[in-house]
Write a protein that holds these residues in place. Structure first.
Motif, short mmCIF file in Angstrom:
data_model
loop_
_atom_site.label_atom_id
_atom_site.label_comp_id
_atom_site.label_asym_id
_atom_site.label_seq_id
_atom_site.Cartn_x
_atom_site.Cartn_y
_atom_site.Cartn_z
N LYS A 154 36.35 -61.13 -43.68
CA LYS A 154 36.12 -59.89 -44.42
C LYS A 154 36.73 -59.98 -45.82
CE LYS A 154 40.36 -57.67 -42.73
NZ LYS A 154 41.02 -57.60 -44.04
N GLY A 155 36.39 -59.01 -46.66
CA GLY A 155 37.05 -58.87 -47.95
C GLY A 155 36.78 -59.98 -48.95
N ALA A 156 37.71 -60.15 -49.85
CA ALA A 156 37.53 -61.08 -50.96
C ALA A 156 37.46 -62.54 -50.52
CB ALA A 156 38.67 -60.90 -51.97
N THR A 157 38.06 -62.86 -49.38
CA THR A 157 38.07 -64.25 -48.91
C THR A 157 37.02 -64.51 -47.82
OG1 THR A 157 39.87 -63.63 -47.40
CG2 THR A 157 40.49 -64.66 -49.50
N TYR A 158 36.08 -63.58 -47.69
CA TYR A 158 35.03 -63.69 -46.67
C TYR A 158 34.21 -64.95 -46.84
CZ TYR A 158 30.65 -62.56 -44.22
OH TYR A 158 29.53 -62.58 -43.41
N ARG A 159 33.99 -65.65 -45.73
CA ARG A 159 33.14 -66.83 -45.69
C ARG A 159 32.13 -66.64 -44.57
NH1 ARG A 159 34.17 -71.35 -48.28
NH2 ARG A 159 33.23 -72.58 -46.61
N ALA A 160 30.89 -66.42 -44.94
CA ALA A 160 29.86 -66.02 -43.98
C ALA A 160 29.70 -67.02 -42.83
CB ALA A 160 28.53 -65.82 -44.71
N ASP A 161 29.59 -68.29 -43.15
CA ASP A 161 29.37 -69.30 -42.10
C ASP A 161 30.55 -69.38 -41.15
OD1 ASP A 161 26.93 -69.84 -43.22
OD2 ASP A 161 27.56 -71.68 -44.22
N ASP A 162 31.75 -69.34 -41.69
CA ASP A 162 32.95 -69.42 -40.84
C ASP A 162 33.09 -68.16 -39.99
OD1 ASP A 162 33.44 -71.84 -42.04
OD2 ASP A 162 34.97 -71.07 -43.41
N ALA A 163 32.81 -67.01 -40.60
CA ALA A 163 32.90 -65.75 -39.86
C ALA A 163 31.90 -65.73 -38.71
CB ALA A 163 32.65 -64.57 -40.80
N GLU A 164 30.70 -66.20 -38.96
CA GLU A 164 29.67 -66.21 -37.93
C GLU A 164 30.03 -67.19 -36.81
OE1 GLU A 164 26.33 -65.31 -35.75
OE2 GLU A 164 27.26 -64.25 -37.43
N ASP A 165 30.56 -68.35 -37.18
CA ASP A 165 30.96 -69.32 -36.17
C ASP A 165 32.09 -68.76 -35.30
OD1 ASP A 165 30.82 -72.27 -35.24
OD2 ASP A 165 32.95 -71.96 -35.63
N ALA A 166 33.08 -68.12 -35.93
CA ALA A 166 34.19 -67.52 -35.17
C ALA A 166 33.67 -66.42 -34.25
CB ALA A 166 35.23 -66.97 -36.13
N TRP A 167 32.70 -65.66 -34.74
CA TRP A 167 32.10 -64.60 -33.90
C TRP A 167 31.45 -65.20 -32.66
CZ3 TRP A 167 31.90 -59.58 -33.03
CH2 TRP A 167 30.81 -59.04 -32.32
N LYS A 168 30.71 -66.28 -32.82
CA LYS A 168 30.05 -66.91 -31.68
C LYS A 168 31.07 -67.43 -30.67
CE LYS A 168 25.86 -68.29 -34.19
NZ LYS A 168 25.06 -69.43 -34.73
N HIS A 169 32.15 -68.03 -31.16
CA HIS A 169 33.21 -68.50 -30.27
C HIS A 169 33.85 -67.32 -29.53
CE1 HIS A 169 33.57 -72.81 -31.04
NE2 HIS A 169 33.39 -72.57 -32.34
N THR A 170 34.04 -66.23 -30.25
CA THR A 170 34.66 -65.04 -29.65
C THR A 170 33.79 -64.46 -28.56
OG1 THR A 170 35.84 -64.52 -31.70
CG2 THR A 170 35.51 -62.71 -30.16
N VAL A 171 32.51 -64.31 -28.86
CA VAL A 171 31.57 -63.75 -27.86
C VAL A 171 31.52 -64.64 -26.63
CG1 VAL A 171 29.16 -63.21 -27.42
CG2 VAL A 171 30.21 -62.52 -29.58
N ALA A 172 31.50 -65.95 -26.83
CA ALA A 172 31.46 -66.88 -25.70
C ALA A 172 32.73 -66.75 -24.85
CB ALA A 172 31.30 -68.30 -26.20
N ALA A 173 33.88 -66.61 -25.52
CA ALA A 173 35.15 -66.48 -24.79
C ALA A 173 35.18 -65.18 -23.99
CB ALA A 173 36.32 -66.54 -25.75
N LEU A 174 34.70 -64.10 -24.58
CA LEU A 174 34.70 -62.81 -23.87
C LEU A 174 33.76 -62.89 -22.67
CD1 LEU A 174 34.63 -60.26 -26.83
CD2 LEU A 174 36.57 -60.89 -25.39
N SER A 175 32.64 -63.51 -22.85
CA SER A 175 31.71 -63.65 -21.74
C SER A 175 32.32 -64.49 -20.62
CB SER A 175 30.41 -64.31 -22.24
OG SER A 175 29.49 -64.49 -21.18
N ARG A 176 33.05 -65.50 -21.01
CA ARG A 176 33.69 -66.38 -20.01
C ARG A 176 34.78 -65.67 -19.23
NH1 ARG A 176 36.97 -72.02 -21.38
NH2 ARG A 176 37.66 -72.46 -19.24
N TYR A 177 35.62 -64.91 -19.93
CA TYR A 177 36.79 -64.34 -19.27
C TYR A 177 36.62 -62.89 -18.79
CZ TYR A 177 39.12 -68.51 -20.96
OH TYR A 177 39.48 -69.82 -21.18
N LEU A 178 35.66 -62.17 -19.40
CA LEU A 178 35.41 -60.81 -18.94
C LEU A 178 34.09 -60.68 -18.20
CD1 LEU A 178 36.55 -58.53 -21.93
CD2 LEU A 178 37.87 -59.34 -19.97
N GLY A 179 33.23 -61.66 -18.38
CA GLY A 179 31.91 -61.57 -17.82
C GLY A 179 30.94 -61.04 -18.87
N ALA A 180 29.66 -61.38 -18.74
CA ALA A 180 28.68 -60.91 -19.70
C ALA A 180 28.58 -59.39 -19.65
CB ALA A 180 27.31 -61.54 -19.39
N PRO A 181 28.57 -58.74 -20.81
CA PRO A 181 28.52 -57.27 -20.81
C PRO A 181 27.16 -56.75 -20.37
CG PRO A 181 28.32 -58.09 -23.04
CD PRO A 181 28.60 -59.29 -22.17
#
Length: 297
Positions: free
Chosen positions: A270-297
């Motif tokens: 976010k903000g002034a140091t936002y990097r779209a590709d890195d943010a999107e990659d981190a989002w994908k990793h986060t969603v995968a981790a949540l699906s793994r540990y909480l189950g698919a929503p």
């Protein structure tokens, strides 16, 4: 009163160390601000302890917590003003975002010192996936009174008891200062926390309060962490420190995955140091981790 002086100085030093994690650079350096405010408030706490001993007797140590807590707000304001920061975060202390269905597994998010407004869009994006997101300003949980773990446990219990929550453990996502809170306390609550995800977490405090092996030894929850190789933000979140954490976790058989973005700085989602590709990659990793540990929503 030497006993009281020694303990009070140590307590305040740790207090300023934690506040320093994610403050902006300003009129003076953070180290200078901590030193000046430390020198200002140690005598005040000592005087408070001395007065209470004279009035009621007993050991000085029993009065230190109360005397210390009485100056917390002023001390925080002192540091913030010296480094040129606003001591008040933006947004309400907490924002609850139910999923479209009305119910979902709980994802507790802890912000940095910039407050909930900075992460509201992220929380709403997460909720749209089907999770019940509780976004909390990180300093609502953290305090040097040693009750941060209890406050986090209470926040988790409150979220789990919401009519929007589905049963089960929660995931805790921490950003910057909130990441340091997650590492320090969510990692110690395996009965209620299924996973911890830390974005550019503050780690500089670890060397001031513990050694890395002892700190990582308390980890009991799978950890996913993100770091920017160019994160030089007030020296709070250096890559070398979290890489040391990862190496120690591997050595001790702890579950920790670290994703490093070579060209990213602090706050890269976010903000002034936002990097779209890195943010999107981190989002994908986060969603995968949540699906793994909480189950698919």
């Amino acid at each position: 009163m030497k006993f009281a002086t020694r303990i009070t100085s140590s307590v305040l030093a740790n207090l300023f160390a934690m506040w320093a994690l994610c403050s902006e650079a300003g009129a003076v350096s953070m180290e200078q601000a901590k030193a000046q405010c430390h020198d200002k408030f140690v005598p005040i706490v000592q005087g408070c302890v001395r007065q209470k001993v004279m009035q009621s007797g007993g050991s000085p140590s029993q009065y230190i917590p109360g005397c210390r807590d009485s100056i917390v707000a002023e001390a925080r304001e002192c540091v913030s003003k010296l480094v040129g920061t606003d001591s008040e975060p933006e947004g309400p202390p907490e924002i609850d975002v139910p999923p479209p269905s009305g119910k979902g597994r709980v994802v507790l998010m802890l912000t940095g010192v910039d407050g909930t407004s900075a992460y509201k869009d992220y929380a709403e994006k997460m909720a749209k996936l089907g999770y019940y997101v509780v976004l909390i300003e990180g300093r609502q949980i953290f305090s040097e009174d040693k009750q941060s773990g209890d406050r986090l446990a209470e926040a988790i219990a409150t979220a789990q008891n919401s009519s929007n929550a589905l049963p089960g453990k929660v995931a805790v996502i921490g950003f910057s200062l909130g990441g340091s809170v997650a590492l320090s306390y969510a990692e110690r609550q395996p009965d209620t926390v299924a996973a911890v995800i830390a974005y550019y977490p503050g780690t500089s405090f670890i060397a001031k309060v513990s050694d890395m092996k002892t700190f990582v030894g308390n980890f009991q929850v799978p950890l996913l962490a993100f770091a920017g190789a160019k994160d030089s933000y007030n020296d709070c979140c250096r890559l070398t420190t979290i890489q040391s954490m990862q190496a120690t976790a591997k050595e001790m058989g702890k579950s920790m995955d670290l994703v490093v973005y070579p060209n990213a700085a602090h706050n890269f989602i976010k903000g002034a140091t936002y990097r779209a590709d890195d943010a999107e990659d981190a989002w994908k990793h986060t969603v995968a981790a949540l699906s793994r540990y909480l189950g698919a929503p």
